[in-house]
Design an enzyme around this catalytic site. Structure first.
Site, short mmCIF file in Angstrom:
data_model
loop_
_atom_site.label_atom_id
_atom_site.label_comp_id
_atom_site.label_asym_id
_atom_site.label_seq_id
_atom_site.Cartn_x
_atom_site.Cartn_y
_atom_site.Cartn_z
N SER A 278 0.82 -1.22 0.00
CA SER A 278 0.00 0.00 0.00
C SER A 278 0.85 1.26 0.00
O SER A 278 2.01 1.25 0.44
CB SER A 278 -0.91 0.03 1.23
OG SER A 278 -1.67 -1.15 1.30
N1 SAH Z 1 -0.39 -5.33 4.00
C1 SAH Z 1 0.33 -5.59 2.78
C2 SAH Z 1 -0.45 -5.19 1.56
C3 SAH Z 1 -0.95 -6.41 0.97
S1 SAH Z 1 -1.98 -6.33 -0.44
C4 SAH Z 1 1.71 -4.94 2.79
O1 SAH Z 1 2.03 -4.20 3.74
O2 SAH Z 1 2.48 -5.19 1.87
C5 SAH Z 1 -3.21 -7.46 0.10
C6 SAH Z 1 -2.77 -8.86 0.41
O3 SAH Z 1 -3.93 -9.57 0.86
C7 SAH Z 1 -2.23 -9.63 -0.79
O4 SAH Z 1 -0.95 -10.10 -0.50
C8 SAH Z 1 -3.23 -10.78 -0.96
O5 SAH Z 1 -2.65 -11.96 -1.41
C9 SAH Z 1 -3.80 -10.90 0.45
N2 SAH Z 1 -5.10 -11.57 0.55
C10 SAH Z 1 -6.14 -11.51 -0.31
N3 SAH Z 1 -7.16 -12.26 0.14
C11 SAH Z 1 -6.75 -12.82 1.31
C12 SAH Z 1 -7.35 -13.70 2.26
N4 SAH Z 1 -8.58 -14.20 2.08
N5 SAH Z 1 -6.65 -14.04 3.35
C13 SAH Z 1 -5.38 -13.57 3.56
N6 SAH Z 1 -4.75 -12.75 2.69
C14 SAH Z 1 -5.43 -12.37 1.58
#
Ligand code: SAH
Length: 248
Positions: free
Chosen positions: A93
């Site tokens: 993000s």
């Molecule tokens: N917080 C992260 C941003 C991640 S983007 C950072 O600091 O880099 C969102 C993430 O959510 C992705 O990696 C995606 O694979 C994950 N995601 C999507 N659906 C999910 C689920 N049901 N359970 C766990 N993770 C999930």
């Protein structure tokens, strides 16, 4: 004479500390930090100037090396005012959104926090600088493996990671003082509501995949009653319910 010798010894030690990088409280101890100025500017112009002044949040954003959490090709862009690709169709993000969500959770050094969507591990690292324990779940196995390894290498001892569908939360460690969801869902997953402590806060982007969503703050009252507040418009990758097979 003795005093002079002592001063000389002290000077040598100081010189050695400077030469080998004296970076107390920051990451990658011993490594040089080429991005210190970029990170300072990020905190000042992208975060503080946009109204986030909480010292815990500003300190955390300044001490976590964001460039360690992005792929090699994006390191030079790590402190820009935008999200960046981290592989597997996912993104880290925008720094401001990380700071905003961290602030909204209103956490402190006694808090236990659950994150859904570990991704690069950056948001978890920022939270870990402020709270007691971070539990973070990632559904994409290679992303989980990569962030888990990085967080261990960087020495975070108060972060526990899990490769699973975060829709169900992490009941073994519930309830949590705060829950942060960093992927967008059409609705608020009921298991996450259940795993929020009375008096706790949850921050989650709610809305359709790949369209504009609302960042919503949910408060669970002492008797379990819920109140919600829409904070702003955001665009997050979707919360998926099956392991993504797409690889980059
Ligand atoms: N917080 C992260 C941003 C991640 S983007 C950072 O600091 O880099 C969102 C993430 O959510 C992705 O990696 C995606 O694979 C994950 N995601 C999507 N659906 C999910 C689920 N049901 N359970 C766990 N993770 C999930």
């Amino acid at each position: 004479m003795k005093a002079l010798k002592f001063i000389n010894k002290f000077r040598i030690i100081l010189l050695l500390l400077i030469m080998f990088g004296f970076s107390a409280g920051s990451e990658a101890i011993g490594k040089s930090d080429d991005y210190a100025a970029a990170r300072k500017n990020m905190v000042l112009y992208q975060i503080r100037h946009r109204g986030i002044t909480n010292p815990d949040v500003l300190n955390a954003m300044e001490s976590v090396f964001r460039h360690e959490f992005v792929p090699e090709a994006y390191k030079k862009k790590a402190y820009e005012d935008r999200p960046l690709p981290i592989g597997y169709g996912q993104t880290i993000s925008q720094p401001y959104i990380v700071a905003l969500m961290t602030r909204l959770l209103n956490v402190d050094k006694g808090s236990r926090v659950l994150e859904i969507g570990t991704g690069s591990g950056y948001q978890a690292a920022v939270l870990a600088r402020i709270v007691k324990e971070v539990y973070t779940i990632e559904i994409v196995k290679p992303l989980h493996d990569c962030s888990n390894k990085l967080l261990k290498t960087l020495g975070y001892q108060n972060i526990q990671t899990l490769n699973a569908d975060g829709y169900f939360g992490w009941s073994a460690h519930a309830p949590f003082d705060a829950i942060i969801v960093t992927c967008a869902s059409d609705f608020i997953p009921p298991p996450l509501i259940d795993q929020l402590s009375p008096g706790g806060l949850m921050c989650i982007p709610v809305g359709p995949p790949f369209k504009v969503q609302h960042l919503v703050l949910i408060k669970k009252g002492k008797k379990g009653e819920l109140s919600t507040k829409v904070i702003t418009s955001v665009r997050f990758v979707p919360l998926t319910r099956k392991q993504s097979r797409k690889e980059e």
